[in-house]
Structure formats: structure tokens, C-alpha cells
Design a protein around this motif. Structure first.
Motif, PDB file in Angstrom:
ATOM      1  N   GLN A   4       0.821  -1.140  -0.011  1.00  0.00           N
ATOM      2  CA  GLN A   4       0.109  -0.031  -0.203  1.00  0.00           C
ATOM      3  C   GLN A   4       0.918   1.177   0.117  1.00  0.00           C
ATOM      4  N   GLU A   5       1.899   1.193   0.718  1.00  0.00           N
ATOM      5  CA  GLU A   5       2.769   2.267   0.962  1.00  0.00           C
ATOM      6  C   GLU A   5       3.626   2.364  -0.498  1.00  0.00           C
ATOM      7  N   GLN A   6       3.930   1.575  -1.056  1.00  0.00           N
ATOM      8  CA  GLN A   6       4.802   1.491  -2.257  1.00  0.00           C
ATOM      9  C   GLN A   6       3.891   2.052  -3.209  1.00  0.00           C
ATOM     10  N   ILE A   7       2.570   1.713  -3.488  1.00  0.00           N
ATOM     11  CA  ILE A   7       1.610   2.286  -4.414  1.00  0.00           C
ATOM     12  C   ILE A   7       1.368   3.717  -4.143  1.00  0.00           C
ATOM     13  N   LYS A   8       1.110   3.982  -2.991  1.00  0.00           N
ATOM     14  CA  LYS A   8       1.085   5.365  -2.634  1.00  0.00           C
ATOM     15  C   LYS A   8       2.157   6.197  -3.217  1.00  0.00           C
ATOM     16  N   ASN A   9       3.255   5.845  -2.822  1.00  0.00           N
ATOM     17  CA  ASN A   9       4.836   6.741  -3.064  1.00  0.00           C
ATOM     18  C   ASN A   9       4.736   6.784  -4.535  1.00  0.00           C
ATOM     19  N   TYR A  10       4.348   5.565  -5.231  1.00  0.00           N
ATOM     20  CA  TYR A  10       4.471   5.631  -6.859  1.00  0.00           C
ATOM     21  C   TYR A  10       3.549   6.694  -7.398  1.00  0.00           C
ATOM     22  N   ILE A  11       2.328   6.405  -7.028  1.00  0.00           N
ATOM     23  CA  ILE A  11       1.438   7.653  -7.483  1.00  0.00           C
ATOM     24  C   ILE A  11       1.870   8.896  -7.030  1.00  0.00           C
ATOM     25  N   ALA A  12       2.191   9.292  -5.946  1.00  0.00           N
ATOM     26  CA  ALA A  12       2.736  10.393  -5.558  1.00  0.00           C
ATOM     27  C   ALA A  12       3.995  10.951  -6.327  1.00  0.00           C
ATOM     28  N   SER A  13       4.716  10.238  -6.878  1.00  0.00           N
ATOM     29  CA  SER A  13       5.828  10.516  -7.599  1.00  0.00           C
ATOM     30  C   SER A  13       5.595  11.080  -8.965  1.00  0.00           C
ATOM     31  N   GLN A  14       4.555  10.659  -9.484  1.00  0.00           N
ATOM     32  CA  GLN A  14       3.912  11.028 -10.799  1.00  0.00           C
ATOM     33  C   GLN A  14       3.745  12.614 -10.893  1.00  0.00           C
ATOM     34  N   PRO A  15       4.093  13.125 -12.136  1.00  0.00           N
ATOM     35  CA  PRO A  15       3.684  14.543 -12.499  1.00  0.00           C
ATOM     36  C   PRO A  15       2.283  14.661 -12.202  1.00  0.00           C
ATOM     37  N   GLU A  16       1.895  15.818 -11.929  1.00  0.00           N
ATOM     38  CA  GLU A  16       0.303  16.053 -11.519  1.00  0.00           C
ATOM     39  C   GLU A  16      -0.565  15.528 -12.539  1.00  0.00           C
ATOM     40  N   THR A  17      -0.359  15.905 -13.753  1.00  0.00           N
ATOM     41  CA  THR A  17      -1.340  15.397 -14.858  1.00  0.00           C
ATOM     42  C   THR A  17      -1.461  13.872 -14.612  1.00  0.00           C
ATOM     43  N   LYS A  18      -0.652  13.165 -14.808  1.00  0.00           N
ATOM     44  CA  LYS A  18      -0.629  11.759 -14.561  1.00  0.00           C
ATOM     45  C   LYS A  18      -1.108  11.138 -13.433  1.00  0.00           C
ATOM     46  N   ARG A  19      -0.763  11.780 -12.240  1.00  0.00           N
ATOM     47  CA  ARG A  19      -0.823  11.449 -10.856  1.00  0.00           C
ATOM     48  C   ARG A  19      -2.462  11.510 -10.613  1.00  0.00           C
ATOM     49  N   SER A  20      -3.282  12.475 -11.063  1.00  0.00           N
ATOM     50  CA  SER A  20      -4.841  12.427 -10.831  1.00  0.00           C
ATOM     51  C   SER A  20      -5.337  11.302 -11.527  1.00  0.00           C
ATOM     52  N   ASP A  21      -4.799  11.159 -12.784  1.00  0.00           N
ATOM     53  CA  ASP A  21      -5.465  10.060 -13.555  1.00  0.00           C
ATOM     54  C   ASP A  21      -4.938   8.804 -12.963  1.00  0.00           C
ATOM     55  N   ILE A  22      -3.907   8.586 -12.436  1.00  0.00           N
ATOM     56  CA  ILE A  22      -3.554   7.029 -11.718  1.00  0.00           C
ATOM     57  C   ILE A  22      -4.585   6.997 -10.596  1.00  0.00           C
ATOM     58  N   GLU A  23      -4.583   8.146  -9.875  1.00  0.00           N
ATOM     59  CA  GLU A  23      -5.449   7.730  -8.789  1.00  0.00           C
ATOM     60  C   GLU A  23      -6.792   7.432  -9.028  1.00  0.00           C
ATOM     61  N   VAL A  24      -7.471   8.126  -9.908  1.00  0.00           N
ATOM     62  CA  VAL A  24      -8.787   8.022 -10.250  1.00  0.00           C
ATOM     63  C   VAL A  24      -9.052   6.308 -11.000  1.00  0.00           C
ATOM     64  N   LYS A 117      -3.449   1.809 -24.207  1.00  0.00           N
ATOM     65  CA  LYS A 117      -2.722   2.792 -23.841  1.00  0.00           C
ATOM     66  C   LYS A 117      -3.269   4.086 -24.334  1.00  0.00           C
ATOM     67  N   PHE A 118      -3.141   5.112 -23.412  1.00  0.00           N
ATOM     68  CA  PHE A 118      -3.768   6.318 -23.955  1.00  0.00           C
ATOM     69  C   PHE A 118      -2.864   7.331 -23.109  1.00  0.00           C
ATOM     70  N   LYS A 119      -3.160   8.638 -23.578  1.00  0.00           N
ATOM     71  CA  LYS A 119      -2.381   9.845 -23.113  1.00  0.00           C
ATOM     72  C   LYS A 119      -2.922  10.260 -21.748  1.00  0.00           C
ATOM     73  N   THR A 120      -4.197  10.366 -21.607  1.00  0.00           N
ATOM     74  CA  THR A 120      -4.955  10.860 -20.441  1.00  0.00           C
ATOM     75  C   THR A 120      -6.134  10.410 -20.325  1.00  0.00           C
ATOM     76  N   LEU A 121      -6.841  10.476 -19.209  1.00  0.00           N
ATOM     77  CA  LEU A 121      -8.285   9.681 -19.117  1.00  0.00           C
ATOM     78  C   LEU A 121      -9.244  10.146 -19.729  1.00  0.00           C
ATOM     79  N   LYS A 122      -8.963  11.784 -20.039  1.00  0.00           N
ATOM     80  CA  LYS A 122     -10.084  12.389 -20.800  1.00  0.00           C
ATOM     81  C   LYS A 122     -10.177  11.887 -22.440  1.00  0.00           C
ATOM     82  N   ASP A 123      -9.287  11.273 -22.807  1.00  0.00           N
ATOM     83  CA  ASP A 123      -9.172  10.869 -24.118  1.00  0.00           C
ATOM     84  C   ASP A 123      -9.975   9.588 -24.314  1.00  0.00           C
ATOM     85  N   ILE A 124     -10.218   9.042 -23.000  1.00  0.00           N
ATOM     86  CA  ILE A 124     -11.032   7.701 -23.292  1.00  0.00           C
ATOM     87  C   ILE A 124     -12.487   7.733 -22.538  1.00  0.00           C
TER      88      ILE A 124
END
Length: 141
Positions: A4-24, A117-124
């Protein structure tokens, strides 16, 4: 560090644009696998060499190799890459199934035998993505 902590750190390490999509995506896939096994693969092999992008996995699949060996792996995985996000849907026998069933309706995405594979969630269409995940889980469970 637990998964759980590794996943949380991985998500937090992403640039904001990808971070919010990965969280969703992470929250949405957890609803598909409410009690499923969680995985975090850091992208390194047993010798510590980087061989792939880090990824989060969900569920449990046993892969059977032709030599009789087996390996436990996840059913669905998500990862960021240089151009966006990849969703790996493992274990489907028909390698054309994802593309023919969901390729035309999912939106702006590349769909192969086991990867969307897609660029952002809003594309799909995320509802179509979730349907593809649920469908594949049903096929591989």
C-alpha cells in the motif's frame, strides 16, 4: 515498506497530470477487486536491473507456460509511460479480443492483445475501460 505504501509513493511520484489520472484509475480498479491481491512491481528484475516501468497490479492470475512451469501474476496492471498511461489486461486467450470488442468505443487509445494505452483519462471512455476490465476478469477467474 508494505505494498500500500509503495503504491502511494509511486502515485505521489508522478507529475500532476498523470498523478490525478492514476489516482482515479487506482480507485476505480479497486472497486473491481475489492478483496483482490494488490501488487507493486518496481520495474527491476532479480538482478536489480531496470527492465520495465513500475506498475501497480490487481487480482491474481496463474500463468501456465508450455514447459509446465507456472507463475502467479496480476490480472490487471496500470503504469505510466513517457506518453501517458498503460492498462495491462492479462490472461485473455484471444489476442484480438480487446481490440475488436473495445477498440472502436473506448476513445483515443491504442488497444493491443493485452494493453490499452492512452495519453490521459479524458481521451477515453472510462466506463468502457472498466467494462473491458470486468469482462477480462470474468474470463480469467
Amino acid at each position: 515498506m508494505d505494498i500500500q505504501e509503495q503504491i502511494k509513493n509511486y502515485i505521489a511520484s508522478q507529475p500532476e497530470t498523470k498523478r490525478s489520472d492514476i489516482e482515479v484509475l487506482h480507485k476505480r480498479i479497486l472497486k473491481v477487486f475489492p478483496k483482490g491481491k494488490l501488487w507493486y512491481l518496481d520495474g527491476t528484475n532479480e538482478k536489480g536491473k531496470i527492465v520495465t516501468n513500475p506498475n501497480i497490479g490487481y487480482g491474481l492470475l496463474t500463468i501456465n507456460y508450455t514447459d509446465g512451469k507456472t507463475k502467479e501474476f496480476y490480472q490487471v496492471g496500470i503504469s505510466t509511460n513517457t506518453t501517458g498511461i498503460s492498462v495491462y489486461i492479462m490472461g485473455i486467450q484471444d489476442k484480438k479480443y480487446l481490440a475488436t470488442t473495445y477498440g472502436k468505443t473506448i476513445g483515443k487509445a491504442s488497444v493491443t492483445g493485452y494493453c490499452i494505452k492512452f495519453k490521459t483519462l479524458k481521451d477515453i471512455n472510462i466506463d468502457i475501460l472498466e467494462t473491458a476490465i470486468r469482462d477480462s476478469v470474468k474470463q480469467t477467474s
